[in-house]
Design a protein around this motif. Structure first.
Motif, PDB file in Angstrom:
ATOM      1  N   CYS A 219     -11.741 -23.075 -26.075  1.00  0.00           N
ATOM      2  CA  CYS A 219     -11.817 -22.101 -27.169  1.00  0.00           C
ATOM      3  C   CYS A 219     -11.603 -22.829 -28.486  1.00  0.00           C
ATOM      4  CB  CYS A 219     -10.753 -21.018 -26.990  1.00  0.00           C
ATOM      5  SG  CYS A 219     -10.549 -19.972 -28.457  1.00  0.00           S
ATOM      6  N   CYS A 232     -11.168 -15.484 -32.040  1.00  0.00           N
ATOM      7  CA  CYS A 232      -9.799 -15.401 -31.530  1.00  0.00           C
ATOM      8  C   CYS A 232      -8.851 -15.560 -32.721  1.00  0.00           C
ATOM      9  CB  CYS A 232      -9.536 -16.519 -30.522  1.00  0.00           C
ATOM     10  SG  CYS A 232     -10.230 -16.195 -28.887  1.00  0.00           S
ATOM     11  N   LYS A 234      -6.655 -17.651 -33.070  1.00  0.00           N
ATOM     12  CA  LYS A 234      -6.531 -19.101 -33.315  1.00  0.00           C
ATOM     13  C   LYS A 234      -7.376 -19.819 -32.258  1.00  0.00           C
ATOM     14  CE  LYS A 234      -2.614 -19.844 -30.238  1.00  0.00           C
ATOM     15  NZ  LYS A 234      -1.365 -20.510 -29.982  1.00  0.00           N
ATOM     16  N   HIS A 236      -7.685 -21.587 -29.042  1.00  0.00           N
ATOM     17  CA  HIS A 236      -6.782 -21.684 -27.885  1.00  0.00           C
ATOM     18  C   HIS A 236      -6.909 -23.016 -27.157  1.00  0.00           C
ATOM     19  CE1 HIS A 236      -6.734 -17.113 -28.111  1.00  0.00           C
ATOM     20  NE2 HIS A 236      -5.462 -17.446 -28.107  1.00  0.00           N
ATOM     21  N   CYS A 249      -7.818 -14.676 -24.522  1.00  0.00           N
ATOM     22  CA  CYS A 249      -8.836 -15.408 -25.292  1.00  0.00           C
ATOM     23  C   CYS A 249     -10.162 -14.628 -25.320  1.00  0.00           C
ATOM     24  CB  CYS A 249      -9.039 -16.794 -24.679  1.00  0.00           C
ATOM     25  SG  CYS A 249     -10.297 -17.755 -25.540  1.00  0.00           S
ATOM     26  N   ASN A 250     -10.503 -14.111 -26.513  1.00  0.00           N
ATOM     27  CA  ASN A 250     -11.745 -13.340 -26.662  1.00  0.00           C
ATOM     28  C   ASN A 250     -12.979 -14.195 -26.379  1.00  0.00           C
ATOM     29  OD1 ASN A 250     -10.483 -10.958 -27.377  1.00  0.00           O
ATOM     30  ND2 ASN A 250     -10.580 -11.382 -29.576  1.00  0.00           N
ATOM     31  N   CYS A 251     -12.959 -15.442 -26.878  1.00  0.00           N
ATOM     32  CA  CYS A 251     -14.142 -16.302 -26.739  1.00  0.00           C
ATOM     33  C   CYS A 251     -14.442 -16.552 -25.261  1.00  0.00           C
ATOM     34  CB  CYS A 251     -13.915 -17.627 -27.475  1.00  0.00           C
ATOM     35  SG  CYS A 251     -13.698 -17.411 -29.263  1.00  0.00           S
TER      36      CYS A 251
HETATM   37 ZN   LIG Z   1      -9.540 -18.052 -27.655  1.00  0.00          ZN
END
Ligand SMILES: [Zn+2]
Length: 452
Positions: A219, A232, A234, A236, A249-251
């Motif tokens: 990420c 995100c 930040k 990750h 973690c959105n990504c």
């Molecule tokens: Zn992330």
């Protein structure tokens, strides 16, 4: 044919019609008469749309409501505020679907003798604890939201509180429409779930991507899908599947959702009950939504992290948590333990199981991942005495406002509890909701210890 025989046939035809009518009435009487007697306009049974006959107790035997002679609620104000969404108010602004559903039993209606108070007063025993509900309402501290806890082995709902609430003995003179005071949020609201929905995407991934548990993800803080950026808070960095869920973690989950695909995500969402309305004890719960018709890849990615047009109802997500905790299928939740009239039990709840919402192996893996969430991120100090597994969510609802969510379960055969906490405009899911969940679960544990 002479006139006399014509008249005979005519009379016989009339007699036949009369007999048919009587027979039809008798059949309908036995099928529907309890509904006719307890229909919501009956002045003998209702006042202002709420039931007028019967006594309601909580699971500990505390009297919550005596509906005879104008509704007498519990003596204690905090008990009244914590249970009014279950019981209804005098004005009928908050309807009690539960009391209406068990009306014929509470009224003491009998098909042969009719509605008759001498046949005894009805008694309804609920599965909730008024004390736990009062603690939950206090923990919500005036914020809009709901707390639900149920026993995933038996189906008993111990807590289903809705905030804001009101004292039925001292109702507000004016009500702010935006507060949703009269809405029973646990059953009749739906919310953008935010990151608690990553549990559903994780389940779908385990069912479709054979090496998902050994994959490595990176990420960088944002990813572009179909020309639009998903971010995100930040970068990750390097993550495995478990760490991606714990860091929310959105990504990573956006790309997992793309790989799983719209059809599979929709199938899992339907299987776990997100798109269903549930009916039990006279309640009809609000259906959620998972609709990817016409969605592009960016929308699919957002749907997989609990945004886009996703909606879940708190009750249905709590039920899903029970199934994960119990290895794939759990007891169907309910609110009414028994209904009694004149000393005889007319209804007693039985434990019924859900279908398989998640396979046993994926359920076990999600349990481990949700336990890791608590150990690595949310803090075991919120739940000192028991092994809690959970996932938080912070759903963006537009205008800079967030809905904070926290859902999970206790992994302990002595305390088989699944829960959900929702706080509207609540900021971050874990910091707002985890302490509330900890307080209410501890109250449930104390209650269950006391019942042994
Ligand atoms: Zn992330």
């Amino acid at each position: 044919m002479n006139d006399i025989s014509k008249r005979t046939y005519f009379a016989l035809a009339l007699a036949g019609i009369l007999l048919f009518g009587i027979a039809a009435f008798v059949v309908r009487f036995f099928l529907y008469s309890d509904r006719w007697v307890t229909f919501s306009g009956s002045p003998h049974v209702y006042s202002s749309g709420n039931l007028n006959t019967g006594v309601v107790y909580d699971r500990s035997g505390l009297q919550l409501l005596d509906t005879e002679d104008g509704r007498t609620y519990a003596a204690d104000s905090s008990t009244r505020r914590a249970t009014v969404h279950l019981l209804g108010d005098r004005e009928g602004n908050i309807p009690s679907q539960i009391l209406s559903h068990y009306a014929s039993t509470l009224v003491g209606y009998d098909k042969l003798s009719g509605t008759n108070h001498s046949s005894g007063t009805g008694e309804l025993r609920l599965t909730v604890s008024a004390q736990v509900q009062a603690i939950a309402l206090q923990a919500l501290n005036g914020q809009k939201g709901t707390v639900g806890v149920y026993n995933y082995k038996t189906g008993e709902i111990l807590c289903a509180v809705s905030s804001p609430s009101m004292d039925p003995d001292n109702p507000p003179q004016t009500v702010d429409d935006a507060s949703g005071l009269y809405v029973y949020r646990m059953f009749h609201a739906s919310y953008t779930p935010g990151s608690i929905y990553k549990l559903v995407t994780a389940q779908a991934a385990m069912e479709t991507i054979s090496d998902i548990e050994t994959r490595a993800f990176t990420c960088t803080g944002s990813t572009v899908i179909n020309g639009e950026t998903i971010t995100c808070p930040k970068a990750h960095g390097q993550l495995d599947f478990k760490q991606a869920l714990a860091s929310s973690c959105n990504c990573t989950f956006a790309h997992i959702a793309l790989e799983v695909g719209a059809r599979k995500l929709s199938e899992v969402s339907e299987r776990i009950g997100v798109t269903d309305s549930f009916e039990f004890d006279g309640l009809y719960t609000k259906a959620g939504q998972f609709d990817l018709s016409g969605a592009d890849d960016n929308a699919l990615a957002w749907a997989g992290v609990g945004q886009y047009t996703d909606l879940v109802n708190p009750f249905q997500f709590m039920r899903y948590m029970g199934a994960v905790a119990n290895g794939g299928s759990a007891a169907e939740p309910y609110l009414v333990a028994q209904a009694v009239n004149n000393g005889s039990v007319k209804y007693r709840a039985h434990t019924a199981m859900t279908g398989e919402l998640i396979d046993e192996r994926s359920a076990a893996k999600l349990q481990q991942m949700m336990r890791y969430n608590v150990e690595a991120i949310y803090g075991t100090w919120n739940f000192p005495d028991v092994q809690v597994c959970a996932k938080s969510g912070t759903a963006e609802t537009g205008g800079g406002s967030n809905t904070a969510t926290f859902a999970g379960f206790v992994l302990d055969s002595s305390y088989p509890l699944a829960f959900i906490v929702v706080v509207e405009e609540g900021g971050a899911g874990s910091s707002t909701c985890a302490p509330i969940a900890g307080t209410v679960l501890q109250a449930c544990i104390n209650l269950m210890d006391g019942e042994r």
